[in-house]
Design a protein around this motif. Structure first.
Motif, PDB file in Angstrom:
ATOM      1  N   VAL A 117       0.826  -1.205   0.000  1.00 28.27           N
ATOM      2  CA  VAL A 117       0.000   0.000   0.000  1.00 28.27           C
ATOM      3  C   VAL A 117       0.858   1.252   0.000  1.00 28.27           C
ATOM      4  O   VAL A 117       0.617   2.198  -0.765  1.00 28.27           O
ATOM      5  CB  VAL A 117      -0.959   0.004   1.212  1.00 28.27           C
ATOM      6  CG1 VAL A 117      -1.694   1.317   1.302  1.00 28.27           C
ATOM      7  CG2 VAL A 117      -1.931  -1.146   1.107  1.00 28.27           C
ATOM      8  N   CYS A 118       1.879   1.256   0.846  1.00 24.88           N
ATOM      9  CA  CYS A 118       2.739   2.434   0.905  1.00 24.88           C
ATOM     10  C   CYS A 118       3.427   2.676  -0.424  1.00 24.88           C
ATOM     11  O   CYS A 118       3.535   3.832  -0.875  1.00 24.88           O
ATOM     12  CB  CYS A 118       3.795   2.260   1.999  1.00 24.88           C
ATOM     13  SG  CYS A 118       3.135   2.490   3.637  1.00 24.88           S
ATOM     14  N   ARG A 128       2.460   1.907  -3.381  1.00 28.13           N
ATOM     15  CA  ARG A 128       1.485   2.440  -4.326  1.00 28.13           C
ATOM     16  C   ARG A 128       1.153   3.902  -4.032  1.00 28.13           C
ATOM     17  O   ARG A 128       1.123   4.745  -4.929  1.00 28.13           O
ATOM     18  CB  ARG A 128       0.214   1.592  -4.271  1.00 28.13           C
ATOM     19  CG  ARG A 128      -0.969   2.182  -4.953  1.00 28.13           C
ATOM     20  CD  ARG A 128      -0.743   2.324  -6.438  1.00 28.13           C
ATOM     21  NE  ARG A 128      -1.841   3.052  -7.071  1.00 28.13           N
ATOM     22  CZ  ARG A 128      -1.839   3.442  -8.340  1.00 28.13           C
ATOM     23  NH1 ARG A 128      -0.808   3.170  -9.104  1.00 28.13           N
ATOM     24  NH2 ARG A 128      -2.862   4.103  -8.826  1.00 28.13           N
ATOM     25  N   LEU A 129       0.906   4.216  -2.775  1.00 29.09           N
ATOM     26  CA  LEU A 129       0.524   5.584  -2.432  1.00 29.09           C
ATOM     27  C   LEU A 129       1.676   6.545  -2.657  1.00 29.09           C
ATOM     28  O   LEU A 129       1.466   7.693  -3.067  1.00 29.09           O
ATOM     29  CB  LEU A 129       0.025   5.643  -0.985  1.00 29.09           C
ATOM     30  CG  LEU A 129      -1.302   4.906  -0.756  1.00 29.09           C
ATOM     31  CD1 LEU A 129      -1.726   5.004   0.697  1.00 29.09           C
ATOM     32  CD2 LEU A 129      -2.392   5.466  -1.665  1.00 29.09           C
ATOM     33  N   GLN A 130       2.874   6.082  -2.420  1.00 26.39           N
ATOM     34  CA  GLN A 130       4.029   6.939  -2.680  1.00 26.39           C
ATOM     35  C   GLN A 130       4.110   7.260  -4.170  1.00 26.39           C
ATOM     36  O   GLN A 130       4.366   8.402  -4.556  1.00 26.39           O
ATOM     37  CB  GLN A 130       5.311   6.230  -2.214  1.00 26.39           C
ATOM     38  CG  GLN A 130       6.518   7.137  -2.218  1.00 26.39           C
ATOM     39  CD  GLN A 130       6.310   8.364  -1.329  1.00 26.39           C
ATOM     40  OE1 GLN A 130       6.062   8.249  -0.143  1.00 26.39           O
ATOM     41  NE2 GLN A 130       6.383   9.557  -1.917  1.00 26.39           N
ATOM     42  N   GLU A 158       1.602   7.419  -6.186  1.00 27.87           N
ATOM     43  CA  GLU A 158       0.546   8.391  -6.467  1.00 27.87           C
ATOM     44  C   GLU A 158       0.978   9.798  -6.086  1.00 27.87           C
ATOM     45  O   GLU A 158       0.776  10.748  -6.844  1.00 27.87           O
ATOM     46  CB  GLU A 158      -0.743   8.021  -5.715  1.00 27.87           C
ATOM     47  CG  GLU A 158      -1.456   6.805  -6.283  1.00 27.87           C
ATOM     48  CD  GLU A 158      -2.750   6.498  -5.536  1.00 27.87           C
ATOM     49  OE1 GLU A 158      -3.217   7.350  -4.748  1.00 27.87           O
ATOM     50  OE2 GLU A 158      -3.297   5.389  -5.728  1.00 27.87           O
ATOM     51  N   VAL A 159       1.574   9.898  -4.919  1.00 25.39           N
ATOM     52  CA  VAL A 159       2.050  11.203  -4.463  1.00 25.39           C
ATOM     53  C   VAL A 159       3.068  11.754  -5.448  1.00 25.39           C
ATOM     54  O   VAL A 159       2.996  12.919  -5.860  1.00 25.39           O
ATOM     55  CB  VAL A 159       2.692  11.088  -3.062  1.00 25.39           C
ATOM     56  CG1 VAL A 159       3.417  12.378  -2.691  1.00 25.39           C
ATOM     57  CG2 VAL A 159       1.632  10.756  -2.020  1.00 25.39           C
TER      58      VAL A 159
END
Lengths: 112, 112
Positions: free
Chosen positions: A94-95, A97-99, A101-102
């Motif tokens: 998850v991290c 992926r979110l990184q 996105e950021v």
DNA sequence: CTAATATATTCCTTTACTGGAATTTATGCA
DNA sequence: TGCATAAATTCCAGTAAAGGAATATATTAG
């Protein structure tokens, strides 16, 4: 059909597991335990997170009930540690992926 | 400390992502799209899940806002597909773990 | 036995979110 | 133009869960 990625019988449990992981303070607690890669007492976790003792205790109790943590009592102290080896991988995914996105959003901002 | 498994800045977003995944109907929708490994219209998803159209639409809209899905409109139909490649792995990990838990419990029951 | 420390629990208020029902918006077709 | 279909939105009532505060329980030390 057994080819379901999420079997029907597990649907509720999977949702429940995600719900348990959906609280920032609980993620903080798990993060601490993963970083330390050892068991931690409630007080240690209270100090690390800066949250109220009662609140930390509630969340730890909850995660222990869910099977994510195990509880070990020694004297007046209680030590918790992660019991679910999949937690690490899940959080990493998850991290990551979110990184991404950021980063993509930053890129967009800079381009404008 | 950059060695945090869950960076402080991502904490809220990670929690949010898990919250989005913590609803059975949303997992059903994702599961359908993963199994189909293609985009699906709202109506198709309504039929597959047996849920109300309005409800399905709400959940799809939500997941699209979160970046988990992408929306493509064609005529009067709207197609959604999974935009987050990590979803598959995350669900696989959680399901694997929960299946293990279920199996262990069965074992205990049979031993008694 | 009493006080102090560590943890858990209860009660309460507030907030957030879900699903149902009805309605609105957008597109295509006769 | 008007109707049908597809999807989204709004309003609402019910529910679940979080945190704060206070309290309870258990263990150790004096």
């Amino acid at each position: 059909m057994a080819s379901q990625l999420i079997p029907e019988e597990l649907l509720e449990r999977v949702a429940q597991r995600f719900k348990t992981l959906s609280e920032p303070i609980r993620l903080q607690l798990l993060n601490q335990m993963m970083v330390t890669s050892d068991e931690m007492s409630v007080m240690q976790l209270v100090e690390e997170t800066g949250q109220q003792q009662a609140n930390v205790s509630k969340h730890l109790t909850l995660m222990a009930r869910e099977g994510i943590l195990v509880r070990r009592k020694e004297g007046q102290k209680v030590y918790y540690r992660i019991n679910d080896p999949s937690i690490h991988g899940i959080c990493t995914l998850v991290c990551g992926r979110l990184q991404q996105e950021v980063d993509s959003n930053l890129e967009l901002v800079e381009k404008s």
